[in-house]
Design a protein around this motif. Structure first.
Motif, mmCIF file in Angstrom:
data_model
loop_
_atom_site.group_PDB
_atom_site.id
_atom_site.type_symbol
_atom_site.label_atom_id
_atom_site.label_comp_id
_atom_site.label_asym_id
_atom_site.label_seq_id
_atom_site.Cartn_x
_atom_site.Cartn_y
_atom_site.Cartn_z
ATOM 1 N N UNK A 306 44.203 43.783 38.293
ATOM 2 C CA UNK A 306 42.924 44.265 38.833
ATOM 3 C C UNK A 306 42.719 45.736 38.482
ATOM 4 N N UNK A 310 39.604 47.636 36.802
ATOM 5 C CA UNK A 310 38.978 48.797 37.448
ATOM 6 C C UNK A 310 38.905 49.994 36.509
ATOM 7 N N UNK A 348 34.967 34.236 41.448
ATOM 8 C CA UNK A 348 33.938 34.373 42.486
ATOM 9 C C UNK A 348 33.082 35.621 42.296
ATOM 10 N N UNK B 8 34.816 33.100 51.228
ATOM 11 C CA UNK B 8 34.298 33.308 49.867
ATOM 12 C C UNK B 8 33.891 34.781 49.698
ATOM 13 N N UNK B 9 34.223 35.353 48.536
ATOM 14 C CA UNK B 9 33.972 36.786 48.341
ATOM 15 C C UNK B 9 32.495 37.136 48.484
ATOM 16 N N UNK B 42 44.688 44.063 47.281
ATOM 17 C CA UNK B 42 44.082 43.177 46.285
ATOM 18 C C UNK B 42 42.607 42.930 46.603
ATOM 19 N N UNK B 44 40.632 44.876 48.282
ATOM 20 C CA UNK B 44 39.848 46.092 48.036
ATOM 21 C C UNK B 44 39.538 46.221 46.547
ATOM 22 N N UNK B 45 40.506 45.857 45.708
ATOM 23 C CA UNK B 45 40.273 45.952 44.258
ATOM 24 C C UNK B 45 39.198 44.960 43.811
ATOM 25 N N UNK B 46 39.267 43.740 44.358
ATOM 26 C CA UNK B 46 38.279 42.726 43.993
ATOM 27 C C UNK B 46 36.872 43.140 44.427
ATOM 28 N N UNK B 48 35.794 46.153 45.069
ATOM 29 C CA UNK B 48 35.355 47.324 44.321
ATOM 30 C C UNK B 48 34.790 46.916 42.963
ATOM 31 N N UNK B 49 35.507 45.982 42.319
ATOM 32 C CA UNK B 49 35.048 45.474 41.015
ATOM 33 C C UNK B 49 33.679 44.807 41.144
ATOM 34 N N UNK B 50 33.557 43.968 42.193
ATOM 35 C CA UNK B 50 32.295 43.257 42.409
ATOM 36 C C UNK B 50 31.169 44.264 42.678
ATOM 37 N N UNK B 52 30.982 47.378 41.654
ATOM 38 C CA UNK B 52 30.676 48.073 40.407
ATOM 39 C C UNK B 52 29.696 47.272 39.559
ATOM 40 N N UNK B 53 29.950 45.945 39.531
ATOM 41 C CA UNK B 53 29.103 45.066 38.748
ATOM 42 C C UNK B 53 27.660 45.098 39.258
#
Lengths: 389, 213
Positions: A306, A310, A348, B8-9, B42, B44-46, B48-50, B52-53
């Motif tokens: 991840x 990032x 997701x 679900x995220x 993990x 928080x990383x997911x 954050x990525x979402x 950003x998108x």
């Protein structure tokens, strides 16, 4: 990496024309991959059983065995360019299984300036390479091997011990002193932060070597003699209480940042099990691709995958040994399971296609090329699609 | 243990969308699989990525609590971390977010988990299964250590109902008939006579909502 791969390369080959049929290779092969044909008397290699350790290559008195990985010629070529580059007359040869970073080398040998050379198993080094290095003006050679019971190729470390003993005797007679070559053994081991441990027992359950034990009351202890440093427990510990000595989480994070900063988009970061892919010493990859070699696919950590995204990776590829080749008792299959679980979560948020796990065997180098090419095309398509939006 | 699963995220992202400084609080307690520091990090990383998108900048802090359902432990673990935090995203079972909400009445607490049951884990098989309904009136001593209240689809106290086929429940052919399991276990223990005893209807008032330790 975009070039077309023509003929699949043969990782190890016995050249019949030179073979004297002495069977030394057969007696040393840890994997029973070499047999003698009863009828013809020929010594035959079964490449599907071969683990490409190189022990036979370094032992063959007739030089009848060819390998595409770290053969005498390419090692010598490396030494010739590395000696002026590192401007040192100290050579440190490390087995990848136990290789620490430069600070670790300094701790072990007390040298800060040296020519590094890291190979998968020091058992693959022919003696004449070390002699040639000394002839080139190298004054001191340090060899770092794994502990004997930890050697991924069973006999590589012990064989090297015997060879160095004989070699030093020879060098002494030639007037190079008693210890021109120093061998040390070092193995990667887990370390535990007991303050963070929540005694959940995950490491106890998953460790293939029964190294961790639950203590009562709550806590964990590791039998470090049993630990083989695969890093699996580190990658799954829910409390982040574990780390791998010499392959700390931070070291990998720093590498991720450094590599991604020097790459061009679309950026593909590859996490390789160091036993699945044997990169050439003068590895040149395209500016879009960089690789991090890990002690085992088991050390592949969701954090780092991840983190790569990032920090700007467009795609992340994980290359592990096929289950039957895994030198860590089924750890590569477990790594696949966790990576797929993370991929599902990434799916997701629209990142699922950017993570790819594959099994590649070092005996078939074309497999990695193919995976990289296909994944590269996929990522390029995703990135240009996003550009159009 | 309380068995939960990550929401679900999309749902989590939706719930945290009004906030930009979020504390993700794990729980090292009985939640299984463990939702400790790693899970918090993990997630928080997911997220954050979402973010950003979608062009949204969110800042996450991550921490964990020994047991989020314990108000004393939760208060002492979280109080020092709440500076500037606009919302707490909890990785605990349903009891955790409610504990956090009581301690910090002015800060929204959002669940990241769906809680399913009080269960047991078969690690070899990779399965988590419902085991206890917390009915407050335990009869495991009479049923060979197998709970019919939880594991019989009809919750019968005096089974079996007769509907089982090949040891499986007529309501769900995937599920073992709890009363067949009970019979076999009592047979093995030589205590089949326990089945002759009539168990009177359950005392539903025994399911307490408050107790003093």
């Amino acid at each position: 990496m975009s070039q077309q791969v023509a003929e699949p390369q043969v990782a190890v080959n016995i050249n019949e024309d030179y073979c004297s049929r002495c069977s030394i290779c057969r007696s040393l092969c840890p994997f029973e991959a070499i047999t003698k044909d009863a009828e013809s008397g020929k010594v035959v290699l079964d490449i599907e059983k071969c683990q490409v350790c190189g022990i036979c290559y370094s032992a063959c008195p007739a030089k009848a065995i060819d390998t595409i990985y770290y053969d005498y010629g390419s090692l010598l070529k490396y030494l010739k360019t590395a000696k002026p580059k590192y401007d040192s007359d100290t050579l440190v040869i490390m087995c990848k299984g136990s290789a620490p970073d430069s600070a670790g080398v300094e701790r072990l040998f007390g040298v800060s300036k040296f020519i590094p050379l890291s190979v998968p198993c020091v058992g693959r080094l022919p003696e004449e390479l070390l002699l040639q290095a000394i002839a080139m003006g190298i004054k001191k050679i340090y060899l770092l091997a794994c502990d004997e019971n930890y050697c991924r190729f069973d006999r590589g470390s012990s064989l090297t011990g015997r060879r160095i003993l004989a070699l030093n005797r020879l060098l002494e007679q030639l007037g190079y002193g008693r210890e021109a070559v120093t061998l040390k053994r070092n193995s990667l081991k887990v370390k535990v932060d007991k303050d963070l441990c929540i005694a959940c027992g995950n490491c106890v359950f998953y460790c293939p070597y029964h190294a961790p034990k639950l203590e009562s009351p709550g806590g964990i202890s590791f039998d470090l003699d049993a630990c083989r440093g695969c890093g699996l427990c580190v990658a799954i510990c829910p409390a982040i209480a574990l780390d791998l000595d010499n392959w700390e989480r931070e070291r990998i994070s720093t590498l991720i940042s450094q590599l991604l900063s020097e790459m061009r988009a679309p950026k593909i970061l590859v996490f390789r099990c160091q036993w699945a892919v044997f990169p050439p010493l003068d590895e040149e990859s395209s500016p879009n691709i960089r690789a991090i070699d890990l002690p085992c696919a088991g050390r592949v950590d969701a954090f780092h995958l991840l983190e790569a995204f990032q920090k700007g990776a467009d795609g992340v590829l994980i290359a592990a040994c096929p289950e039957e080749d895994c030198r860590q008792e089924g750890v590569s299959a477990k790594a696949q399971h966790w990576v797929e679980a993370l991929k599902q979560r990434l799916g997701q948020i629209g990142f699922g296609d950017r993570l790819h796990f594959c099994f590649v065997a070092r005996r078939h180098p074309e497999q990695m090329d193919k995976e990289l090419r296909q994944f590269g095309q996929k990522i390029e398509a995703i990135v240009s699609e996003r550009g159009r939006k | 243990m309380i068995v939960t699963s990550l929401k679900p995220l999309d749902e989590i992202l939706d719930s945290i969308s009004p906030y930009s400084k979020i504390l993700i609080a794990g729980c090292d307690g009985c939640t299984q699989p463990p939702r400790g520091l790693r899970e918090a990090k993990t997630l928080s990383q997911l997220l954050e990525l979402a973010g950003k998108l979608k062009g949204k900048d969110m800042q996450f802090k991550v921490t964990t609590v020994v047991k989020q359902c314990d108000s004393f432990l939760t208060a002492s673990a979280l109080k020092s971390q709440m500076d500037g935090v606009e919302a707490v995203l909890s990785l605990a079972c349903g009891a955790g977010p409610q504990t956090v909400a009581e301690i910090f009445p002015d800060i929204p607490v959002l669940p990241a988990q769906n809680s399913h049951f009080v269960g047991a884990e078969d690690r070899e098989g990779g399965i988590l299964e419902d085991r206890c309904s917390a009915c407050g009136d335990c009869i495991l001593a009479l049923t060979g250590g197998i709970c019919p209240v939880t594991r019989c689809a009809k919750g019968l106290l005096n089974g079996a109902c007769g509907g089982a086929r090949n040891g499986k429940c007529e309501m769900d052919p995937e599920r073992d008939c709890a009363w067949e399991l009970i019979y076999k276990r009592l047979e093995r223990l030589g205590k089949l006579d326990l089945l002759k005893e009539f168990r009177s209807p359950r005392n539903y008032q025994a399911k307490a909502w408050r107790l003093t330790p």
